[in-house]
Design an enzyme around this catalytic site. Structure first.
Site, PDB file in Angstrom:
ATOM      1  N   ASP A 113       5.474  -5.729   5.214  1.00 54.79           N
ATOM      2  CA  ASP A 113       4.641  -4.840   6.029  1.00 54.79           C
ATOM      3  C   ASP A 113       5.507  -3.933   6.895  1.00 54.79           C
ATOM      4  OD1 ASP A 113       2.612  -3.604   7.339  1.00 54.79           O
ATOM      5  OD2 ASP A 113       1.790  -5.381   8.297  1.00 54.79           O
ATOM      6  N   ASP A 309       2.464   3.135   5.118  1.00 59.00           N
ATOM      7  CA  ASP A 309       2.365   1.727   5.530  1.00 59.00           C
ATOM      8  C   ASP A 309       2.277   0.852   4.294  1.00 59.00           C
ATOM      9  OD1 ASP A 309       2.060  -0.640   6.935  1.00 59.00           O
ATOM     10  OD2 ASP A 309      -0.105  -0.413   7.069  1.00 59.00           O
TER      11      ASP A 309
END
Length: 644
Positions: A113, A309
């Site tokens: 992440d 992201d």
């Protein structure tokens, strides 16, 4: 983190921001949601960076623990951590990598992440943690674990002894626990030896964090607790990392912490660390089939700008950009039939009639170009903006949605089969189209140090990072290092999703990919079908030029099978490993060891016999009278030569 569902937008984000501020935690951040106008829409959120209370600046500087950065005079070519990615973006909602923590090491599957900073795993004394892929971290079982003692730089637990962290997300999931430090290893393919790093040991998790299969989060964002910032601060890697997600229906991929040479043709765009706390790019235009959408460049530069992201599944455009993109796309594929999406809860835009072959989609769907401020183009294939319909064969749905927020959010779907390099040192991000499932081979992985090696400051280089594995069905005092393993077989029960016979060619390729062997090494030995379940026996052979597996390869295959690391696409359903057998290399007989010489000799002898017999027949036929001719006994027909 992927699969974050959102509820409302700005008001809830503000509330969570106030909660974290009230905690006075200068290390950590809450999270901010970017959501489509449909409040039930699959999510996407990013952590909201909060400056320390004393800061009044709107800009957020990248800052390691001691405030230093690598200088141009620092030694070049630092080692890097090369790691494999697992799972599938759409089937699982995320990609994970394997991280080892502690001495002896404890393994965890962590979601990759770039929108998070803290790396955290469930702790052994967690009061409320879900059932995840691996056992919880046992601090008492690690001889190198140290708690982060309470200080003015962190929040403290109720006893005032240990630093704590807390993460709250807009969809009401959360993670909280204590901060600790331990040896972290990055796997056998990593050049980087294990390092001490700070991480979170969860004592409470809720929402999606509680229910997900992955153990926790590996934070790659900008922040003092980010894995990247910690390693760069130690000056053990360059300030750069790369991610490469597998393609549609394939999954897997690769990740590199540290610098790698930029491939020829990689397209770069500037990434301003002061523009927002996230990894942003300077998007100027979007072209569909070579024609630019009629939009002002300012539409992609609102609020946080255009953000990448890795923990976000899909892509989200501001409303104006989304409508223009959707209309341009539909105009190009007007001949396809519109169908309802796979989930009635969502108003997905789906099309049927494109066929099941993903490699042919570019003949039907248009190419999409992301044009940067510097004029360079990042080209997207159909797999970068479509996802496969799970209920209608040959149908695909748009993986780009309308965002109620003005930020342009680009998730993992846009970078499938794309090497993305986050060059933080030079404030730029690069894109290069490639086969991410094969990237590990293309990077020419070297023979890396064992992850069992501790940093030089420990003066101890003998600790095992991976416990020795006993091959199944062999004596308990026999280890792979003491025998030559010639064959690995395993039985699996496969529960596929429909009554059709599974595509064994495709299944063989997936198994080879997951076990990291060649397709030619995987053989289907037996298959029996009972209803929707199939009992399948597979055999894994050494490479063509070898008689047995290397120790490393054998252990890797055994571990992946025994620990159920093999991830198959959702269409194959679930599988259960029934039996795993490992057979040592059989000692071959003399004639087997010299099969080529024996074959060659036999062939020469056969030719000699045939020629001799033919000449005798010819001579004998000529000397006989016509009326006295009698056929010779049955002649052996010529046999086709078979490959040995």
């Amino acid at each position: 983190m992927a699969r974050r569902t959102l509820s409302q937008l700005s008001c809830k984000v503000l509330i969570f921001g106030l909660i974290v501020i009230s905690l006075g935690d200068p290390f950590l951040s809450a999270s901010e949601a970017f959501q489509s106008s449909d409040s039930r829409r699959r999510p996407m959120i990013l952590p909201l960076y909060l400056s320390p209370p004393a800061s009044s600046s709107h800009h957020h500087h990248r800052r390691p623990f001691d405030g230093r950065r690598l200088q141009k005079s620092d030694p070049p070519h630092l080692p890097n951590a090369r790691m494999r990615l697992h799972d599938d973006l759409l089937a699982n909602g995320y990609y994970t990598t394997r991280l080892y923590i502690g001495t002896p090491p404890q393994e965890f599957a962590l979601i990759v992440d770039t929108g998070s900073t803290v790396t955290y795993v469930p702790c052994s004394d967690c009061k409320q943690c879900g059932k995840h892929q691996d056992p919880r971290f046992q601090p008492n079982s690690s001889s190198t674990y140290q708690p982060i003692k309470c200080s003015i730089n962190c929040n403290c637990d109720n006893e005032g002894v240990q630093c704590t962290y807390e993460r709250r997300y807009a969809e009401m999931s959360s993670s909280s626990g204590v901060l600790g430090e331990d040896i972290v290893s990055f796997g056998n393919e990593s050049e980087l030896v294990p390092q001490r790093a700070v991480f979170g040991c969860e004592t409470l998790e809720t929402g999606d964090l509680y229910s997900q299969r992955a153990d926790g989060i590996m934070g790659l964002g900008r922040g003092r607790l980010s894995v990247m910032d910690q390693l760069v601060d130690k000056r053990v890697i360059d300030d750069s990392f790369s991610l490469c997600y597998g393609g549609m229906g394939v999954g897997g991929g690769a990740m590199v912490l540290g610098a790698i040479p930029s491939p020829p043709g990689m397209v770069f765009t500037h990434s301003d660390p002061f523009r927002s706390p996230y990894y942003n790019i300077e998007l100027k235009e979007i072209h569909v089939a070579g024609k630019p959408l009629k939009l002002s460049p300012k539409v992609f530069d609102q609020r946080h700008g255009t953000v990448l992201d890795s923990g976000t599944t899909y892509a989200y455009l501001p409303e104006e950009a989304f409508l223009a993109f959707k209309d341009a796309l539909i105009k190009k594929i007007h001949f396809l039939k519109r169908v309802h999406g796979p989930d009635p809860n969502y108003n997905d835009i789906c099309f049927s009639g494109a066929g099941r072959d993903v490699t042919q989609l570019s003949k039907i769907f248009p190419e999409v170009d992301m044009v940067f401020n510097n004029g360079q183009k990042w080209s997207l294939s159909p797999e970068n903006y479509l996802f496969r319909h799970t209920k209608v064969s040959g149908a695909y749905c748009l993986g780009i949605f309308k965002n109620a927020d003005s930020t342009t959010l680009l998730g993992g779907i846009l970078v499938r089969n794309t090497l993305v390099t986050y060059d933080r040192e030079n404030d730029k991000i690069g894109f290069w189209k490639t086969n991410c499932s094969e990237l590990g081979k293309r990077l020419n992985y070297v023979s890396a140090p064992s992850p069992s090696r501790l940093p030089s400051d420990s003066q101890n280089r003998s600790t095992e990072i991976l416990p020795p594995v006993v091959p199944v069905d062999l004596s308990q005092n026999v280890f792979p290092g003491r025998i030559q393993i010639g064959l690995i077989t395993f039985d699996m029960i496969l529960g596929f999703n429909n009554s059709m016979k599974p595509n064994f060619t495709e299944l063989t390729e997936f198994i080879a990919h997951e076990l990291e062997v060649k397709v030619s090494q995987v053989h289907l030995m037996n298959f029996t079908n009972e209803g929707n379940n199939s009992l399948i026996r597979w055999a894994i052979f050494p490479a063509e030029s070898a008689d047995y597996f290397s120790n490393t390869t054998a252990m890797s295959i055994i571990l992946r099978l025994r620990e159920h690391r093999m991830q198959l696409p959702e269409k194959f359903g679930g599988y259960q490993l029934v039996e795993l057998k490992v057979e040592p290399q059989m000692k071959r007989l003399w004639w087997e060891q010299h099969i080529w010489a024996v074959s060659a000799g036999a062939m020469v002898a056969l030719i000699f016999v045939v020629l001799t017999l033919g000449m005798w027949l010819l001579w004998n036929n000529r000397r006989q009278e016509i009326g006295a001719y009698e056929p010779v006994g049955a002649v052996v027909p010529e046999q086709e030569l078979q490959p040995l």
